[in-house]
Design an enzyme around this catalytic site. Structure first.
Site, PDB file in Angstrom:
ATOM      1  N   MET A 231       0.839  -1.195   0.000  1.00 45.20           N
ATOM      2  CA  MET A 231       0.000   0.000   0.000  1.00 45.20           C
ATOM      3  C   MET A 231       0.874   1.244   0.000  1.00 45.20           C
ATOM      4  O   MET A 231       1.864   1.319   0.722  1.00 45.20           O
ATOM      5  CB  MET A 231      -0.894  -0.007   1.249  1.00 45.20           C
ATOM      6  CG  MET A 231      -1.772   1.224   1.387  1.00 45.20           C
ATOM      7  SD  MET A 231      -2.751   1.201   2.912  1.00 45.20           S
ATOM      8  CE  MET A 231      -1.494   1.422   4.167  1.00 45.20           C
ATOM      9  N   SER A 232       0.498   2.230  -0.813  1.00 45.06           N
ATOM     10  CA  SER A 232       1.204   3.502  -0.875  1.00 45.06           C
ATOM     11  C   SER A 232       2.651   3.257  -1.318  1.00 45.06           C
ATOM     12  O   SER A 232       2.871   2.621  -2.353  1.00 45.06           O
ATOM     13  CB  SER A 232       1.111   4.211   0.476  1.00 45.06           C
ATOM     14  OG  SER A 232       1.535   5.552   0.370  1.00 45.06           O
ATOM     15  N   MET A 233       3.656   3.729  -0.569  1.00 43.69           N
ATOM     16  CA  MET A 233       5.037   3.431  -0.956  1.00 43.69           C
ATOM     17  C   MET A 233       5.294   1.927  -0.939  1.00 43.69           C
ATOM     18  O   MET A 233       6.251   1.441  -1.562  1.00 43.69           O
ATOM     19  CB  MET A 233       6.033   4.145  -0.039  1.00 43.69           C
ATOM     20  CG  MET A 233       7.458   4.143  -0.579  1.00 43.69           C
ATOM     21  SD  MET A 233       8.609   5.104   0.413  1.00 43.69           S
ATOM     22  CE  MET A 233       8.978   3.935   1.719  1.00 43.69           C
ATOM     23  N   PHE A 254      -0.690  -0.961  -4.824  1.00 44.85           N
ATOM     24  CA  PHE A 254      -1.508   0.244  -4.895  1.00 44.85           C
ATOM     25  C   PHE A 254      -0.967   1.248  -3.885  1.00 44.85           C
ATOM     26  O   PHE A 254      -0.967   1.006  -2.697  1.00 44.85           O
ATOM     27  CB  PHE A 254      -3.002  -0.074  -4.674  1.00 44.85           C
ATOM     28  CG  PHE A 254      -3.399  -0.465  -3.280  1.00 44.85           C
ATOM     29  CD1 PHE A 254      -4.024   0.444  -2.432  1.00 44.85           C
ATOM     30  CD2 PHE A 254      -3.150  -1.749  -2.801  1.00 44.85           C
ATOM     31  CE1 PHE A 254      -4.411   0.081  -1.140  1.00 44.85           C
ATOM     32  CE2 PHE A 254      -3.537  -2.108  -1.513  1.00 44.85           C
ATOM     33  CZ  PHE A 254      -4.172  -1.196  -0.690  1.00 44.85           C
TER      34      PHE A 254
END
Length: 307
Positions: A231-233, A254
């Site tokens: 998730m994210s980074m 994502f």
């Protein structure tokens, strides 16, 4: 509180970081981690760009949730109130400076509220401490419903500012509803690994990921397939880890993230990069300090990145 329009959209705050973190809280509604009315009431007490009023408002709402949980007899209602308190406390400490003495206290309260909430709701889990050199990493295995052992294992890691506990809201309830087990973990640079052991990020995410998978598969039978989700980074971290570990059969990224340096460079004017190339660090530091005073989001990114 709720402010005017930007780029034709209604926003909670003009400052992008304040606006985004409000959305982050609301994102957990589906998993009992927030309530719309409570969030809107809270941000109504926050002054634009004021990180102290941000902390005070979320801390006050969290304290009300903890009080409500303490006088609630119904276990489900108590558990939901505790999970909301956890999320509001996590949000409260978000913009505090890493050295702020309020930060570790608030963080500890949010962790305690989270596990108390899972206890009240009867959420089964196995908390694991995983050897990592002289230190350790932390993971939680959430076994799914009957038959989950015949389905792929979902493994979830976060990103730049993730905590182990918030990963529950991102995936676990939805995965259980669909018959999957979930393993979440925090690596160097995240959650308590950063706060209590001061282990900072490594680009070689395959190393902590391998340690987590080794420990999990030593304790539980290995599934036919393992899917790593970032998730994210974590979109970069998971993809990187999967490139080196053949046990990972699939990746969900994502968002997809190829270069975190590009993200950092996009927040500063080109002149700053030219000054850095010419080693004009004193002038560059003054420019950075000026922008940090004008933008709480930039100030947070700078402090958190150095942390």
């Amino acid at each position: 509180g709720i402010t005017g329009r930007r780029h034709g959209e209604r926003r909670f705050f003009r400052d992008q970081a304040f606006h985004f973190q409000t959305l982050r809280v609301l994102n957990n509604i589906h998993a009992d981690g927030a309530d719309t009315a409570e969030v809107l009431e809270t941000i109504g007490h926050i002054r634009e760009g004021d990180t102290q009023s941000w902390f005070d408002a979320w801390e006050a709402t969290a304290s009300r949730m903890l009080e409500r949980a303490g006088r609630t007899g119904d276990a489900r209602s108590r558990g939901q109130a505790l999970l909301r308190a956890h999320n509001y406390l996590r949000t409260a400490e978000f913009f505090l400076q890493p050295s702020d003495p309020k930060r570790p206290i608030s963080f500890q309260r949010n962790v305690e509220a989270f596990y108390a909430g899972l206890d009240a709701l009867g959420v089964a889990r196995d908390r694991m401490q995983i050897p990592y050199g002289p230190n350790h990493l932390n993971a939680i295995f959430y076994p799914g419903p009957p038959g989950a052992h015949d389905r792929p294992l979902l493994v979830l890691c976060g990103g730049f500012d993730s905590t182990l506990e918030e990963l529950y809201f991102v995936l676990v309830p939805a995965a259980h509803e669909r018959g999957f087990s979930v393993l979440t973990f925090e690596g160097p640079g995240q959650g308590t690994v950063l706060r209590q052991q001061r282990l900072t990020f490594t680009p070689k995410w395959e190393v902590p990921t391998a340690a987590v998978l080794d420990a999990h598969f030593a304790a539980y039978p290995r599934r036919a397939k393992t899917i790593l989700i970032g998730m994210s980074m974590g979109g970069y971290l998971a993809s990187r880890a999967a490139a080196f570990d053949r046990r990972i059969d699939g990746v969900v990224a994502f968002d997809v993230l190829f270069d975190f340096g590009a993200v950092a460079r996009s927040t500063i004017p080109p002149i700053a990069l030219r000054l850095r190339a010419r080693h004009a660090d004193a002038l560059l530091d003054r420019l950075i300090a000026t922008k940090a005073r004008l933008s709480p989001g930039f100030a947070w990114s700078l402090a958190n990145g150095q942390w």
